[in-house]
Design a protein around this motif. Structure first.
Motif: not given
Length: 110
Positions: A13-19
């Motif tokens: 989740t954090y990866i897609w938000v940051i991406f």
């Protein structure tokens, strides 16, 4: 349903938000760079990415706390990240108005 907090979201989740946030910030920076014809600055680029990442993450938390659909959340994360500091000022105005806060710094013109 478990209580929502920053610790309950998974790594992906954090990866897609940051991406999405960084992508929005990169698009904004490159667009501004091209439109103004200014010289490229690596430090300004990284500052814009940092601001966009912060704004995108804050937007994600606001959307989650409001119960928004995940696709709408993704759109709002990308758009707010693209807006960068403009989104922060809009959030600030919303909070000042919604929670009847005083914004002395901006009311005095400082």
């Amino acid at each position: 349903m478990p209580h929502k907090s920053p610790e309950t979201y998974g790594f992906l989740t954090y990866i897609w938000v940051i991406f999405l946030s960084v992508w929005g910030g990169m698009a904004s920076h490159l667009y501004h760079f091209k439109m103004t014809g200014s010289s490229f600055s690596l430090s300004a680029f990284f500052i814009d990415l940092l601001i966009s990442g912060f704004v995108g993450l804050i937007t994600f938390f606001l959307c989650e706390s409001s119960g928004f659909d995940s696709l709408l959340t993704a759109v709002l994360v990308g758009v707010s990240a693209h807006m960068g500091t403009r989104a922060i000022f809009l959030f600030q105005g919303f909070f000042v108005k919604t929670f009847s806060l005083t914004d002395d710094k901006h009311q005095k013109g400082g």
